[in-house]
Every structure is written in structure tokens, then in C-alpha cells.
Design a protein around this motif. Sequence first.
Motif, PDB file in Angstrom:
ATOM      1  N   ARG A   1       7.173   2.328   0.187  1.00 13.53           N
ATOM      2  CA  ARG A   1       7.808   1.724   1.355  1.00 13.53           C
ATOM      3  C   ARG A   1       8.381   0.375   0.953  1.00 13.53           C
ATOM      4  O   ARG A   1       7.687  -0.437   0.339  1.00 13.53           O
TER       5      ARG A   1
ATOM      6  N   GLU B   1       8.643  -2.631   1.945  1.00 10.79           N
ATOM      7  CA  GLU B   1       8.158  -3.670   2.864  1.00 10.79           C
ATOM      8  C   GLU B   1       8.188  -4.998   2.135  1.00 10.79           C
ATOM      9  O   GLU B   1       8.376  -5.052   0.927  1.00 10.79           O
TER      10      GLU B   1
ATOM     11  N   GLY C   1      -2.232  -7.069  -0.437  1.00  3.16           N
ATOM     12  CA  GLY C   1      -2.615  -5.871   0.322  1.00  3.16           C
ATOM     13  C   GLY C   1      -1.439  -5.053   0.821  1.00  3.16           C
ATOM     14  O   GLY C   1      -1.618  -4.095   1.559  1.00  3.16           O
ATOM     15  N   ARG C   2      -0.227  -5.459   0.437  1.00  2.00           N
ATOM     16  CA  ARG C   2       0.956  -4.712   0.870  1.00  2.00           C
ATOM     17  C   ARG C   2       1.916  -4.578  -0.299  1.00  2.00           C
ATOM     18  O   ARG C   2       2.459  -5.565  -0.777  1.00  2.00           O
ATOM     19  N   TYR C   3       2.061  -3.384  -0.783  1.00  2.27           N
ATOM     20  CA  TYR C   3       2.875  -3.153  -1.972  1.00  2.27           C
ATOM     21  C   TYR C   3       3.974  -2.147  -1.650  1.00  2.27           C
ATOM     22  O   TYR C   3       3.921  -1.463  -0.636  1.00  2.27           O
TER      23      TYR C   3
ATOM     24  N   PHE D   1       2.198   2.071  -3.041  1.00  2.00           N
ATOM     25  CA  PHE D   1       0.769   1.966  -2.764  1.00  2.00           C
ATOM     26  C   PHE D   1       0.204   3.384  -2.770  1.00  2.00           C
ATOM     27  O   PHE D   1       0.934   4.348  -2.985  1.00  2.00           O
TER      28      PHE D   1
ATOM     29  N   GLN E   1      -2.502   6.461  -1.295  1.00  2.15           N
ATOM     30  CA  GLN E   1      -3.298   6.959  -0.171  1.00  2.15           C
ATOM     31  C   GLN E   1      -4.112   8.183  -0.578  1.00  2.15           C
ATOM     32  O   GLN E   1      -3.699   8.977  -1.413  1.00  2.15           O
TER      33      GLN E   1
ATOM     34  N   LYS F   1       4.164  -6.373  15.000  1.00  4.17           N
ATOM     35  CA  LYS F   1       3.182  -7.381  14.600  1.00  4.17           C
ATOM     36  C   LYS F   1       3.644  -8.799  14.901  1.00  4.17           C
ATOM     37  O   LYS F   1       2.905  -9.752  14.674  1.00  4.17           O
TER      38      LYS F   1
ATOM     39  N   ARG G   1      -0.181   3.307  16.290  1.00  8.31           N
ATOM     40  CA  ARG G   1       0.207   3.788  14.969  1.00  8.31           C
ATOM     41  C   ARG G   1       1.726   3.737  14.809  1.00  8.31           C
ATOM     42  O   ARG G   1       2.477   3.859  15.768  1.00  8.31           O
TER      43      ARG G   1
ATOM     44  N   ALA H   1      -6.181  -3.005   7.975  1.00  7.95           N
ATOM     45  CA  ALA H   1      -6.358  -1.565   8.183  1.00  7.95           C
ATOM     46  C   ALA H   1      -6.624  -0.873   6.851  1.00  7.95           C
ATOM     47  O   ALA H   1      -5.828  -0.975   5.924  1.00  7.95           O
ATOM     48  N   VAL H   2      -7.774  -0.221   6.761  1.00 11.63           N
ATOM     49  CA  VAL H   2      -8.110   0.480   5.520  1.00 11.63           C
ATOM     50  C   VAL H   2      -7.743   1.957   5.630  1.00 11.63           C
ATOM     51  O   VAL H   2      -7.524   2.633   4.629  1.00 11.63           O
ATOM     52  N   ALA H   3      -7.710   2.467   6.843  1.00 12.04           N
ATOM     53  CA  ALA H   3      -7.353   3.871   7.031  1.00 12.04           C
ATOM     54  C   ALA H   3      -6.838   4.057   8.450  1.00 12.04           C
ATOM     55  O   ALA H   3      -7.196   3.301   9.350  1.00 12.04           O
TER      56      ALA H   3
ATOM     57  N   ALA I   1      -5.083   8.867   6.684  1.00 14.23           N
ATOM     58  CA  ALA I   1      -4.707   8.344   5.367  1.00 14.23           C
ATOM     59  C   ALA I   1      -5.536   7.105   5.081  1.00 14.23           C
ATOM     60  O   ALA I   1      -5.633   6.215   5.926  1.00 14.23           O
TER      61      ALA I   1
ATOM     62  N   GLY J   1      -5.912   3.800   2.732  1.00 12.87           N
ATOM     63  CA  GLY J   1      -5.147   2.956   1.823  1.00 12.87           C
ATOM     64  C   GLY J   1      -6.019   2.603   0.619  1.00 12.87           C
ATOM     65  O   GLY J   1      -6.923   1.785   0.716  1.00 12.87           O
TER      66      GLY J   1
ATOM     67  N   ARG K   1      -6.261  -1.130  -0.782  1.00 16.05           N
ATOM     68  CA  ARG K   1      -7.142  -2.018  -0.009  1.00 16.05           C
ATOM     69  C   ARG K   1      -8.610  -1.619  -0.173  1.00 16.05           C
ATOM     70  O   ARG K   1      -9.493  -2.467  -0.230  1.00 16.05           O
TER      71      ARG K   1
END
Length: 421
Positions: free
Chosen positions: A111, A113, A118-120, A123, A125, A208, A256, A278-280, A303, A305, A308
Motif C-alpha cells: 500500500r 501509504e 509501524g506503517r510500511y 508489509f 499479513q 483518522k 474498517r 491495530a494488530v489485527a 488479517a 499485521g 506490528r
Amino acid sequence: MIQLVRGFRDILPPETSVWQYVESIAKEHFENFGFREMRPPVLEQAALFQRSIGEHTDIVEKEMYTFAGSKDTMLTLRPEATASVVRAYIQHKLYSVDPICKFYTIGPMFRKERPQKGRYRQFHQINAEVFGVDSPYMDAQLIFMLMTYFARLSITGLRAHLNSLGCPECRPAFRQNLSDMLSARTEKLCEDCVRRLDKNPLRVLDCKKESCREAVADAPSMIDFLCGDCKRHFAAVQSVLDRMDVPFEIDTGLVRGLDYYTRTAFEIQTEELGAQNAVAGGGRYDNLVEMLGGPSQPAIGFAVGVDRLVELVEAKFPAFDAGPDVFFVPMGDAAMEMVAQWVCRLADAGIRTEADFSGRSLKALMRRADRMEAKNVLIVGDKEIAENEAVLRNMKTRDQVGVPMDRLVDTVREKVAREEF
Ligand code: ATP
Ligand code: MG
């Protein structure tokens, strides 16, 4: 020098040990619950994601790596796994093999982003998907499986957030209500949310941005709009979770970021990762299979992550990587020649081995063994060869024993296996 692409990263040892660990426990745990592994490709037709995730989501609007393939098809690096699993399920008519199918997948997602902790952009899943069951017991079982998976990894401080997103029967009234409310306060909403208000007002609940969060603080809750069937379904999920002692909280703001969810939606959050908490996440998607051209089959999935998750495990077990069982220290040419064989034979026999043929001093090699956290060191020099006995030293207890060289591989293997040494 050519560098990494921004937002992408190399996962290096010793961190890879943690990755292997969380993946292997997931496989074992999920297989116990009757899930089988599926490995769809990372590349799909762009249309698959546009249709399933939804045109007016962040993922489809801005985050996909899409490019022209051959002919006129656009291709996309998958931003999530569910759509691919559903496609494979339909394409191979897996529903005709068994009405109930359970799959898990492990792999990278992409993605575009804004990269941050914690945001790649690539990433990973671990996904689990169940087809053919609409029973709320399955929702509860899946959440139970997820929470016990985290427990097996000794991760604590997680909370399961639960909501119901209703169905095509009851959601429209909620949508209308939400849309009416938000239309009256567009000045508080970000550009994206204003633009999406007509098509997809639920997206605002997932935004967000601070001002959008404020705008929806007193928004109506889908739970108040649920039809009889959805209400009963949601109540049953909760009562089974209660009976299985899975703690959860109802979070009416949870929608979601993908459009295909129906009824139960959930997210597992932690307080230990800062903003990326959020881990999942997961939920039901009872209409997606049909929407993508398959038979009408209810489905639910989640899913995890992994990036994380690994961070949480690392925080808990900083010294995760195990050193070799036996570190060989050969002193001199004759010893090296023998060690060259032993190190291979022992590794082949299932013992983690390492040898140093640099010819440096005993002291230097012992220091290296220490640094690698070797459990045992096996020292061989001319004196040992003359006496036909190598020295095996336990690095922790500092105990030493002689090991007959003609039976070295078997003797060391037995000792290490018994953890005698
Ligand atoms: P978030 O709210 O953090 O953006 P999400 O709702 O977009 O997450 P999902 O699409 O539900 O995430 O994916 C499930 C899990 O995958 C998330 O809970 C998270 O742990 C992980 N994840 C999602 N996007 C990323 C990313 N860009 N980098 C690392 N992990 C991610
Ligand atoms: Mg996201």
C-alpha cells in the motif's frame, strides 16, 4: 550505491528468527482449527480490488500500486489478501469440494501509504478466511483462535473491539441517518470525507483526521439500526465470546477501511505500539463471494499485521535469536581438516553448528563464540589430536569434558540433545 525504495525495508537476522517463530506458531495453531494454507499470487487484476475493497476507500483511491499489464488489463500488487482468496475460491470452485472451506495465507501486501513507524509500503499479513458458515459460532471461534494465537506468543495487553455493520437490509437506514447528520457539518470534514459523503458516508467514521473524528463523535451507531436477524447474530457472537472468556468491548465507531464487511467487524488493538495500534482486523463479508461472481456463500476472515506483531514479540523477548549449539574452535591445520567434516556432519544431524577457520588465536575465537552466544565450544588442537580427545566446554556453566574423536559426532549429538552440555 542503489538504496532501498522508500517505505520498503529489509528484514534481517536476527529479526528474521522472530518472523519465523510467529509464522510457525500461526501455521500450527490455525491448522489445529482446521485451516489449510493457500498461496495466491501477489499480483492480480486491478479490477478485483476495485470491486471488492470499494472505489471510495483510501486503499483503492490512493494506495494501490497499479500499472499496465499486457493488452488492456491493469495489474495491482495486492493491498490485502481476502480478495485474492475469494477469487481463488470461486475460480477453482472450491465450494464444490466441501461446503465449508477454511484457509490461511501468509505474505506481503503493498500500500502506498505515508511511511512511518509501524506503517510500511510493503508489509505482511497472516490471513484466515472461512467460507460457507453464517453461524455466529464461527465469528466467535475465529476471534477465539486469534486471541489464543496471541496468547501463545505471550503477548498481553490486547483488546478485542467489536461492532456489527449490519446487512443490506438494515444498513441503508443507518447510512441515510449518518449522511444527513454529516451533511449538516461538512465544514468540519476533510476534503476526502466531503467528497465521499454521498457515495460512502461510513468512510468518515474510519477517517483518522482529528476534525473528522470530532465531527463523528456523536454519530448514530449501527447497532441501533440492526434488523432482527443481525441483532440476534451479534448477540450470539457476544454470548459465545463471554462463555469462552474472551474479553471484548463494543466499539460503535469501528467500521474498517474496506467496503465488503457485513455484520461482525472486529479489531485487536494494543497500547504498546503508539499510533499504529491495530494488530489485527477482520469481519464478515457475506456478500463478497457473490459480488465477485461466485455462488452466494457467507464468509468471515481476519488479517494479522505481522510487522506490528513482530515488534510486540521483540519488545517482550529482546534476546530472541539462539546462538549455535556447538561452536568449533580448531587450532592448526590438522584440527581444521577434522573440524571441517564434523561441523557439516553435526549440522546434518540436527545440531546448530558454527566453526571458525580463520586461524586466529584461541582467545579471539572464544570471544567470537561468546558474542554469538554459542552454548558449547569444541576445542581441538595438536595436543587433543595426540590424545584422541577433543574438549567440549559448556559456555554457561564453564564445565568441560573430553570427547573421543573417533566417536565425536555421535557423542556430541547425544550430549547436546540431552542438554547435558
Ligand atoms: P490501520 O488502521 O492501522 O491503517 P487497516 O485497518 O488499514 O490498519 P487492515 O487493512 O485491516 O488494516 O489490515 C490488517 C492489519 O494489517 C492491521 O491491523 C495492521 O496491523 C496491518 N497493517 C495495515 N496496513 C499496514 C501498513 N501499511 N504497515 C504495516 N502494517 C499494516
Ligand atoms: Mg490503513
